[in-house]
Design a protein around this motif. Structure first.
Motif, PDB file in Angstrom:
ATOM      1  N   CYS A  83      87.047  13.274  28.325  1.00 49.78           N
ATOM      2  CA  CYS A  83      88.183  12.611  28.307  1.00 49.78           C
ATOM      3  C   CYS A  83      89.531  12.883  27.565  1.00 49.78           C
ATOM      4  O   CYS A  83      89.617  12.821  26.326  1.00 49.78           O
ATOM      5  CB  CYS A  83      87.508  11.077  27.526  1.00 49.78           C
ATOM      6  N   CYS A  86      89.265   9.638  23.690  1.00 49.67           N
ATOM      7  CA  CYS A  86      88.411  10.183  22.637  1.00 49.67           C
ATOM      8  C   CYS A  86      87.820  11.705  22.863  1.00 49.67           C
ATOM      9  O   CYS A  86      87.792  11.253  22.058  1.00 49.67           O
ATOM     10  CB  CYS A  86      86.986   9.415  23.051  1.00 49.67           C
ATOM     11  N   ILE A  88      85.645  12.843  24.329  1.00 47.05           N
ATOM     12  CA  ILE A  88      84.594  13.464  24.716  1.00 47.05           C
ATOM     13  C   ILE A  88      83.790  13.744  26.143  1.00 47.05           C
ATOM     14  O   ILE A  88      84.795  13.668  26.781  1.00 47.05           O
ATOM     15  CB  ILE A  88      83.102  12.519  24.612  1.00 47.05           C
ATOM     16  N   CYS A 104      86.173   8.912  29.775  1.00 47.32           N
ATOM     17  CA  CYS A 104      84.942   8.619  29.571  1.00 47.32           C
ATOM     18  C   CYS A 104      84.500   7.126  30.468  1.00 47.32           C
ATOM     19  O   CYS A 104      85.789   6.379  30.714  1.00 47.32           O
ATOM     20  CB  CYS A 104      84.135   9.041  28.581  1.00 47.32           C
ATOM     21  N   CYS A 107      86.047   4.470  28.047  1.00 49.11           N
ATOM     22  CA  CYS A 107      87.268   4.314  27.095  1.00 49.11           C
ATOM     23  C   CYS A 107      87.870   3.904  28.514  1.00 49.11           C
ATOM     24  O   CYS A 107      89.039   2.472  28.839  1.00 49.11           O
ATOM     25  CB  CYS A 107      88.023   5.978  27.548  1.00 49.11           C
TER      26      CYS A 107
END
Ligand code: ZN
Length: 122
Positions: A83, A86, A88, A104, A107
């Motif tokens: 992502c 963020c 991840i 992701c 988000c």
């Protein structure tokens, strides 16, 4: 790690090919249909409308193509599937559904709920 990058790259390539074909098709169409040069005045209204509608579609496809190409660049750099907001890892199922996804699911929902809150705080 079971993510199959080969498979995802293929999905991206297919998506890119389809978009380029669609955009190419639009450009052929635009070349044949020169607005304002037609002799038939009665059609101008609808033609202008068609032009605007297909232009919007065209811009949408170009934006999508940009996202697909950006995803391929990230893949080359080994940054793909993370992502961009963020950091991840994006769910593999999500990538398979939307290979050019750069956010992701969490988000993506945040951005969609609040389209203006996209990190440009002043
Ligand atoms: Zn995220």
């Amino acid at each position: 790690m079971t993510r199959d990058d080969q498979q995802l790259r293929k999905l991206l390539e297919v998506e890119r090919a389809e978009l380029m074909e669609a955009i190419g098709h639009y450009e052929v169409l635009a070349r044949h249909k020169k607005p304002g040069l037609g002799n038939h005045m009665a059609d101008d209204g609808t033609e202008a409308f068609d032009q605007a509608a297909s232009l919007a579609l065209h811009l949408n496809e170009q934006a999508l193509l940009g996202q697909v190409e950006a995803a391929m660049v990230r893949m080359d750099r080994g940054e793909y599937g993370v992502c961009t907001r963020c950091g991840i890892e994006i769910d593999f199922a999500r990538l398979k559904a939307i290979p050019h996804a750069e956010l992701c699911i969490r988000c993506q929902q945040l951005v969609e709920d609040n389209p203006r809150g996209n990190g440009s705080k002043r």
